[in-house]
Design an enzyme around this catalytic site. Structure first.
Site, mmCIF file in Angstrom:
data_model
loop_
_atom_site.group_PDB
_atom_site.id
_atom_site.type_symbol
_atom_site.label_atom_id
_atom_site.label_comp_id
_atom_site.label_asym_id
_atom_site.label_seq_id
_atom_site.Cartn_x
_atom_site.Cartn_y
_atom_site.Cartn_z
ATOM 1 C CD GLU A 122 2.486 9.185 -0.899
ATOM 2 O OE1 GLU A 122 1.781 8.571 -1.607
ATOM 3 O OE2 GLU A 122 2.351 9.488 0.166
ATOM 4 C CB CYS A 162 -3.684 5.512 -1.043
ATOM 5 S SG CYS A 162 -4.429 5.807 0.397
#
Length: 148
Positions: free
Chosen positions: A17, A26
């Site tokens: 991440e 994202c």
């Protein structure tokens, strides 16, 4: 409260991440902050590293609780951690409907492990796309799942 998730699983999530103290989208377009936290995130939001740690702990505890609820066979801490990373990224619903879970609950641990590599796609600009970051993450989760 569920047991904490193994440190190796937390390391997978942190590596996959990355840490962002300001909200971003994202690759799938979902507003995220910290190490992939998405619940209630608004673009422009900023957090501290301590808040990112708290979000990660809560997100992984929630993911582990889903794993504990869905898996009906004995699993190791490493398997639980790998599955928790998977759920944190993809959601409990995807695990619940997966061939991975079906095989695991049939005690086909090797077959379940081989399913991780199928979960490397995201819809980007309306197109199903294999993401290198997901390829790397699923490989790390599979390796952890297979570690005694």
């Amino acid at each position: 409260m569920t047991d904490p998730v193994c440190p190796a699983a937390l390391a997978i999530v942190k590596e996959a991440e990355g840490l962002y103290l300001t909200a971003y989208r994202c690759p799938a377009g979902v507003p995220s902050v910290g190490w992939g936290h998405t619940a209630g995130v608004k673009m422009g939001q900023t957090i501290s590293r301590a808040q990112a740690e708290a979000y990660l702990a809560a997100d992984m505890a929630e993911a582990a609780a889903a794993v504990d609820r869905l898996v009906k066979v004995p699993i190791t801490d490493n398997q639980r951690g790998a599955l928790s990373s998977f759920v944190m990224n993809l959601g409990a619903g995807n695990l619940q409907e997966s061939t991975l879970l079906r095989l695991l609950n049939q005690r086909d641990y090797a077959g379940a492990a081989d399913q991780f590599g199928r979960w490397v796609y995201a819809t980007v600009n309306g197109v199903k796309t294999e993401l290198p970051g997901l390829v790397k993450r699923r490989a790390a989760e599979r390796a952890l799942f297979l570690t005694p």
